[in-house]
Design a protein around this motif. Structure first.
Motif, PDB file in Angstrom:
ATOM      1  N   ALA A  66       0.846  -1.268  -0.023  1.00 45.48           N
ATOM      2  CA  ALA A  66       0.161   0.231   0.089  1.00 45.48           C
ATOM      3  C   ALA A  66       0.973   1.212   0.016  1.00 45.48           C
ATOM      4  CB  ALA A  66      -1.034  -0.089   1.311  1.00 45.48           C
ATOM      5  N   ASP A  67       2.065   1.396   0.648  1.00 47.04           N
ATOM      6  CA  ASP A  67       2.590   2.349   0.986  1.00 47.04           C
ATOM      7  C   ASP A  67       3.049   3.314  -0.506  1.00 47.04           C
ATOM      8  OD1 ASP A  67       2.794   2.471   3.594  1.00 47.04           O
ATOM      9  OD2 ASP A  67       4.734   1.434   3.756  1.00 47.04           O
ATOM     10  N   GLU A  82      -4.522   4.682   7.638  1.00 47.34           N
ATOM     11  CA  GLU A  82      -4.399   3.656   8.783  1.00 47.34           C
ATOM     12  C   GLU A  82      -4.887   2.478   8.002  1.00 47.34           C
ATOM     13  OE1 GLU A  82      -6.297   1.777  13.056  1.00 47.34           O
ATOM     14  OE2 GLU A  82      -6.984   3.793  12.229  1.00 47.34           O
ATOM     15  N   ILE A  83      -4.116   1.392   8.097  1.00 44.46           N
ATOM     16  CA  ILE A  83      -4.279   0.402   7.451  1.00 44.46           C
ATOM     17  C   ILE A  83      -4.602  -0.908   8.399  1.00 44.46           C
ATOM     18  CG2 ILE A  83      -3.283  -1.339   5.555  1.00 44.46           C
ATOM     19  CD1 ILE A  83      -1.983   0.678   4.170  1.00 44.46           C
ATOM     20  N   VAL A  84      -5.374  -1.668   8.221  1.00 42.57           N
ATOM     21  CA  VAL A  84      -5.802  -2.879   9.110  1.00 42.57           C
ATOM     22  C   VAL A  84      -6.160  -4.116   8.255  1.00 42.57           C
ATOM     23  CG1 VAL A  84      -7.399  -3.923  10.839  1.00 42.57           C
ATOM     24  CG2 VAL A  84      -6.528  -1.560  11.058  1.00 42.57           C
ATOM     25  N   LEU A  96     -12.422   3.751   3.718  1.00 41.13           N
ATOM     26  CA  LEU A  96     -13.685   4.520   4.221  1.00 41.13           C
ATOM     27  C   LEU A  96     -13.191   6.162   4.318  1.00 41.13           C
ATOM     28  CD1 LEU A  96     -14.703   2.438   6.919  1.00 41.13           C
ATOM     29  CD2 LEU A  96     -15.600   2.743   5.175  1.00 41.13           C
ATOM     30  N   PRO A  97     -13.888   7.251   4.313  1.00 41.22           N
ATOM     31  CA  PRO A  97     -13.698   8.427   4.528  1.00 41.22           C
ATOM     32  C   PRO A  97     -13.052   8.534   5.884  1.00 41.22           C
ATOM     33  CG  PRO A  97     -15.842   8.406   3.407  1.00 41.22           C
ATOM     34  CD  PRO A  97     -15.263   6.717   3.749  1.00 41.22           C
ATOM     35  N   GLY A  98     -12.277   9.473   5.976  1.00 41.20           N
ATOM     36  CA  GLY A  98     -11.425   9.563   7.477  1.00 41.20           C
ATOM     37  C   GLY A  98     -10.074   8.594   7.103  1.00 41.20           C
ATOM     38  N   ARG A  99      -9.617   8.333   5.955  1.00 44.38           N
ATOM     39  CA  ARG A  99      -8.465   7.590   5.462  1.00 44.38           C
ATOM     40  C   ARG A  99      -8.122   6.335   6.390  1.00 44.38           C
ATOM     41  NH1 ARG A  99      -4.594  12.637   3.815  1.00 44.38           N
ATOM     42  NH2 ARG A  99      -6.516  14.316   3.332  1.00 44.38           N
ATOM     43  N   LYS A 100      -9.110   5.449   6.205  1.00 46.03           N
ATOM     44  CA  LYS A 100      -9.114   4.212   6.708  1.00 46.03           C
ATOM     45  C   LYS A 100      -8.975   3.156   5.646  1.00 46.03           C
ATOM     46  CE  LYS A 100      -9.215   5.972  10.891  1.00 46.03           C
ATOM     47  NZ  LYS A 100      -8.149   6.227  11.765  1.00 46.03           N
ATOM     48  N   ILE A 101      -8.147   2.126   5.828  1.00 43.70           N
ATOM     49  CA  ILE A 101      -8.156   1.023   4.868  1.00 43.70           C
ATOM     50  C   ILE A 101      -8.318  -0.165   5.615  1.00 43.70           C
ATOM     51  CG2 ILE A 101      -6.939  -0.233   3.068  1.00 43.70           C
ATOM     52  CD1 ILE A 101      -5.301   2.536   2.570  1.00 43.70           C
TER      53      ILE A 101
END
Length: 260
Positions: A66-67, A82-84, A96-101
């Motif tokens: 992802a980087d 943030e990636i989980v 998601l909005p809020g920069r969540k993957i």
């Protein structure tokens, strides 16, 4: 029914007040801050309700893939993601909005290499950057309000029930689903740009959808589906690969190799 559906299209066109990264007009009545808050809250809830992978090597692999994608995004989008990795057999990933993957371990069984996983990440990030979440929320809100208005106007009419039911069908299949397919196609081409700029092989995005078609099982007719058919996506990606190469899109840097 045709007039009501046409009215819905006209309303969306007249109040379109934003532009997507591809230049497409968008109808958006939900603020970015509100969407970001919703996305962060949803992601936090998911981390509480769904098992997060404890496989550090696998998590490092997903982050490594992802980087480079995040590094080539427009400057205002490059940081604070943030990636989980969720431990689940679901063949899925999301942003998601809020920069969540979120990446489910199930998708890693379908992606044969880092290039294909990068195509998934680029596609999902493309949804966020193109503000598709806010657009969908806005469309749903508008559809609901118009349906309520028509219901009031036709109350007492001989065909009140038929008109109300028909409006729901018209909005679902005439506007909301096609817009969803449009969002998917737009995210595909945005993700393809990020893929190429990050130094991944763009043809692997087509192979990814060949793999997805094999595990997808029986599919609905495309017109009744929220997603384009795999064949449609593969052909569209092929056209844009040629287009972007003709435009001279090349990797911005040499990326590190990623392995599971």
């Amino acid at each position: 029914m045709k007039n009501i559906t046409l009215l819905f299209f006209v309303v969306l066109t007249l109040v379109a007040c934003a532009k997507s990264p591809t230049g497409r007009s968008q109808f958006i009545i939900v603020g970015a801050e509100q969407m970001s808050k919703m996305g962060i809250e949803s992601f936090d809830n998911m981390k509480q309700e769904q098992p997060v992978s404890t496989d550090k090597k696998l998590t490092a692999y997903v982050q490594c893939v992802a980087d480079p994608i995040l590094k080539v995004l427009p400057a205002e989008w490059q940081n604070d993601w943030e990636i989980v990795v969720f431990d689940s057999e679901q063949i899925n990933a999301f942003a998601l909005p809020g920069r969540k993957i979120g990446v489910y371990t199930g998708i890693l069984q379908v992606t044969e290499n880092a290039d294909q996983l990068a195509a998934i990440v680029g596609h999902e990030v493309g949804h966020v950057i193109a503000n598709h979440g806010a657009e969908r929320v806005s469309q749903g809100t508008a559809a609901q309000k118009i349906a309520q208005g028509v219901s009031v106007l036709t109350k007492g009419s001989e065909y009140h029930k038929e008109i109300s039911a028909g409006l729901g069908i018209g909005a679902q299949y005439g506007v909301l689903m096609p817009f969803s397919r449009l969002h998917e196609s737009e995210a595909d081409v945005l993700g393809l740009q990020y893929l190429m700029l990050a130094g991944y092989k763009p043809e692997e995005s087509q192979k990814l959808w060949q793999n997805m078609a094999k595990v997808g099982g029986k599919r609905q007719m495309e017109i009744l589906s929220t997603h384009p058919a795999p064949e449609t996506r593969i052909n569209n990606l092929g056209k844009h690969i040629k287009k972007y190469r003709a435009q001279g899109i090349k990797p911005l840097f040499k990326r590190a190799a990623c392995s599971k």
